[in-house]
Design a protein around this motif. Sequence first.
Motif, PDB file in Angstrom:
ATOM      1  N   LEU A 101     -27.343  11.847 -31.357  1.00 17.69           N
ATOM      2  CA  LEU A 101     -27.634  10.461 -31.005  1.00 17.69           C
ATOM      3  C   LEU A 101     -29.138  10.259 -30.888  1.00 17.69           C
ATOM      4  O   LEU A 101     -29.891  11.203 -30.656  1.00 17.69           O
ATOM      5  N   GLU A 102     -29.550   9.025 -31.032  1.00 21.40           N
ATOM      6  CA  GLU A 102     -30.964   8.672 -30.878  1.00 21.40           C
ATOM      7  C   GLU A 102     -31.237   8.346 -29.410  1.00 21.40           C
ATOM      8  O   GLU A 102     -30.439   7.652 -28.766  1.00 21.40           O
ATOM      9  N   PRO A 103     -32.349   8.836 -28.852  1.00 26.73           N
ATOM     10  CA  PRO A 103     -32.682   8.501 -27.470  1.00 26.73           C
ATOM     11  C   PRO A 103     -33.010   7.008 -27.327  1.00 26.73           C
ATOM     12  O   PRO A 103     -33.404   6.359 -28.285  1.00 26.73           O
ATOM     13  N   ARG A 104     -32.818   6.505 -26.117  1.00 29.67           N
ATOM     14  CA  ARG A 104     -33.123   5.108 -25.761  1.00 29.67           C
ATOM     15  C   ARG A 104     -32.467   4.116 -26.737  1.00 29.67           C
ATOM     16  O   ARG A 104     -33.081   3.166 -27.195  1.00 29.67           O
ATOM     17  N   THR A 105     -31.198   4.371 -27.023  1.00 27.65           N
ATOM     18  CA  THR A 105     -30.453   3.537 -27.965  1.00 27.65           C
ATOM     19  C   THR A 105     -29.123   3.137 -27.339  1.00 27.65           C
ATOM     20  O   THR A 105     -28.483   3.938 -26.653  1.00 27.65           O
ATOM     21  N   THR A 106     -28.689   1.910 -27.582  1.00 25.24           N
ATOM     22  CA  THR A 106     -27.380   1.450 -27.128  1.00 25.24           C
ATOM     23  C   THR A 106     -26.361   1.691 -28.230  1.00 25.24           C
ATOM     24  O   THR A 106     -26.589   1.342 -29.392  1.00 25.24           O
ATOM     25  N   TYR A 107     -25.258   2.314 -27.848  1.00 27.23           N
ATOM     26  CA  TYR A 107     -24.160   2.581 -28.763  1.00 27.23           C
ATOM     27  C   TYR A 107     -22.912   1.845 -28.272  1.00 27.23           C
ATOM     28  O   TYR A 107     -22.693   1.705 -27.073  1.00 27.23           O
ATOM     29  N   TYR A 108     -22.094   1.405 -29.224  1.00 33.54           N
ATOM     30  CA  TYR A 108     -20.830   0.745 -28.942  1.00 33.54           C
ATOM     31  C   TYR A 108     -19.726   1.661 -29.438  1.00 33.54           C
ATOM     32  O   TYR A 108     -19.892   2.372 -30.432  1.00 33.54           O
ATOM     33  N   TYR A 109     -18.570   1.627 -28.759  1.00 32.61           N
ATOM     34  CA  TYR A 109     -17.510   2.559 -29.145  1.00 32.61           C
ATOM     35  C   TYR A 109     -16.118   2.062 -28.754  1.00 32.61           C
ATOM     36  O   TYR A 109     -15.968   1.222 -27.874  1.00 32.61           O
ATOM     37  N   THR A 110     -15.125   2.611 -29.437  1.00 34.70           N
ATOM     38  CA  THR A 110     -13.721   2.497 -29.061  1.00 34.70           C
ATOM     39  C   THR A 110     -13.129   3.902 -29.112  1.00 34.70           C
ATOM     40  O   THR A 110     -13.681   4.792 -29.763  1.00 34.70           O
ATOM     41  N   VAL A 111     -12.019   4.099 -28.425  1.00 32.61           N
ATOM     42  CA  VAL A 111     -11.358   5.403 -28.428  1.00 32.61           C
ATOM     43  C   VAL A 111      -9.945   5.269 -28.974  1.00 32.61           C
ATOM     44  O   VAL A 111      -9.355   4.186 -28.954  1.00 32.61           O
ATOM     45  N   ASP A 112      -9.424   6.369 -29.455  1.00 34.00           N
ATOM     46  CA  ASP A 112      -8.070   6.430 -29.981  1.00 34.00           C
ATOM     47  C   ASP A 112      -7.650   7.892 -29.932  1.00 34.00           C
ATOM     48  O   ASP A 112      -8.441   8.766 -29.551  1.00 34.00           O
ATOM     49  N   SER A 113      -6.436   8.174 -30.308  1.00 37.22           N
ATOM     50  CA  SER A 113      -5.974   9.553 -30.430  1.00 37.22           C
ATOM     51  C   SER A 113      -4.999   9.622 -31.589  1.00 37.22           C
ATOM     52  O   SER A 113      -4.441   8.605 -32.011  1.00 37.22           O
ATOM     53  N   MET A 114      -4.825  10.841 -32.111  1.00 36.59           N
ATOM     54  CA  MET A 114      -3.898  11.004 -33.231  1.00 36.59           C
ATOM     55  C   MET A 114      -3.295  12.394 -33.215  1.00 36.59           C
ATOM     56  O   MET A 114      -3.845  13.336 -32.644  1.00 36.59           O
ATOM     57  N   GLU A 115      -2.149  12.500 -33.863  1.00 28.66           N
ATOM     58  CA  GLU A 115      -1.482  13.786 -34.020  1.00 28.66           C
ATOM     59  C   GLU A 115      -2.220  14.613 -35.068  1.00 28.66           C
ATOM     60  O   GLU A 115      -3.015  14.081 -35.848  1.00 28.66           O
ATOM     61  N   SER A 116      -1.914  15.890 -35.117  1.00 27.13           N
ATOM     62  CA  SER A 116      -2.553  16.765 -36.105  1.00 27.13           C
ATOM     63  C   SER A 116      -2.191  16.362 -37.531  1.00 27.13           C
ATOM     64  O   SER A 116      -2.901  16.704 -38.473  1.00 27.13           O
ATOM     65  N   THR A 117      -1.126  15.605 -37.701  1.00 32.05           N
ATOM     66  CA  THR A 117      -0.714  15.139 -39.022  1.00 32.05           C
ATOM     67  C   THR A 117      -1.581  13.981 -39.508  1.00 32.05           C
ATOM     68  O   THR A 117      -1.479  13.572 -40.656  1.00 32.05           O
ATOM     69  N   LYS A 119      -1.407  10.992 -37.993  1.00 31.85           N
ATOM     70  CA  LYS A 119      -0.747   9.773 -37.530  1.00 31.85           C
ATOM     71  C   LYS A 119      -1.349   9.356 -36.186  1.00 31.85           C
ATOM     72  O   LYS A 119      -1.325  10.108 -35.214  1.00 31.85           O
ATOM     73  N   GLY A 120      -1.908   8.137 -36.141  1.00 29.18           N
ATOM     74  CA  GLY A 120      -2.535   7.633 -34.923  1.00 29.18           C
ATOM     75  C   GLY A 120      -1.517   7.304 -33.851  1.00 29.18           C
ATOM     76  O   GLY A 120      -0.369   6.960 -34.145  1.00 29.18           O
ATOM     77  N   ASP A 121      -1.950   7.388 -32.591  1.00 29.75           N
ATOM     78  CA  ASP A 121      -1.092   7.049 -31.461  1.00 29.75           C
ATOM     79  C   ASP A 121      -1.121   5.549 -31.158  1.00 29.75           C
ATOM     80  O   ASP A 121      -0.327   5.065 -30.373  1.00 29.75           O
ATOM     81  N   GLY A 122      -2.079   4.823 -31.763  1.00 23.99           N
ATOM     82  CA  GLY A 122      -2.151   3.382 -31.556  1.00 23.99           C
ATOM     83  C   GLY A 122      -2.704   2.986 -30.208  1.00 23.99           C
ATOM     84  O   GLY A 122      -2.377   1.938 -29.667  1.00 23.99           O
ATOM     85  N   VAL A 123      -3.575   3.810 -29.638  1.00 20.89           N
ATOM     86  CA  VAL A 123      -4.109   3.544 -28.299  1.00 20.89           C
ATOM     87  C   VAL A 123      -5.587   3.202 -28.398  1.00 20.89           C
ATOM     88  O   VAL A 123      -6.433   3.999 -28.065  1.00 20.89           O
ATOM     89  N   LYS A 124      -5.887   2.023 -28.872  1.00 21.71           N
ATOM     90  CA  LYS A 124      -7.286   1.619 -28.967  1.00 21.71           C
ATOM     91  C   LYS A 124      -7.626   0.715 -27.796  1.00 21.71           C
ATOM     92  O   LYS A 124      -6.805  -0.057 -27.327  1.00 21.71           O
ATOM     93  N   ASN A 125      -8.863   0.826 -27.379  1.00 26.34           N
ATOM     94  CA  ASN A 125      -9.341  -0.009 -26.288  1.00 26.34           C
ATOM     95  C   ASN A 125     -10.306  -1.048 -26.851  1.00 26.34           C
ATOM     96  O   ASN A 125     -10.639  -1.028 -28.028  1.00 26.34           O
ATOM     97  N   SER A 126     -10.765  -1.920 -25.974  1.00 28.12           N
ATOM     98  CA  SER A 126     -11.787  -2.878 -26.399  1.00 28.12           C
ATOM     99  C   SER A 126     -13.115  -2.147 -26.610  1.00 28.12           C
ATOM    100  O   SER A 126     -13.271  -1.000 -26.180  1.00 28.12           O
ATOM    101  N   VAL A 127     -14.062  -2.782 -27.243  1.00 32.53           N
ATOM    102  CA  VAL A 127     -15.360  -2.165 -27.517  1.00 32.53           C
ATOM    103  C   VAL A 127     -16.145  -2.044 -26.209  1.00 32.53           C
ATOM    104  O   VAL A 127     -16.298  -3.013 -25.466  1.00 32.53           O
TER     105      VAL A 127
END
Length: 133
Positions: A101-117, A119-127
Amino acid sequence: MNRVVGILAISVLSGRVSAQESQTTPKAAQVRIIHGPEIELAKAHLTIINWTTNNPGGSPVHYGIVHYGTDPHRLIETAKSPIRLNPAHSSTVFRVRLDNLEPRTTYYYTVDSMESTGKGDGVKNSVNHFSTP
């Protein structure tokens, strides 16, 4: 002793030794975040994000996924981290490290999870967002 080593060598070479695989956890009807996501650690060039979901179930190996970037509408970077589900637990804690990552920088993100195959678990959050020091 030599006989035991010989039997083990034959078993390995013949492919008869199998790795112990965790049992598959029953798939959750709906996977949801029950805690977080939150910043566990923030340094100039790395950040660790964690969150807890109800146990998603499915394949024993899962991945926590973070989609991130410096524009909240273009989360073009991805970081992921493997985890092994515990079928005896009702929840799962995911921890993902974001590197380079770059220092003194704002980053935006969402999280999720998935199986080893994949296939996503469909658990996304807001940004969400964080800033590196």
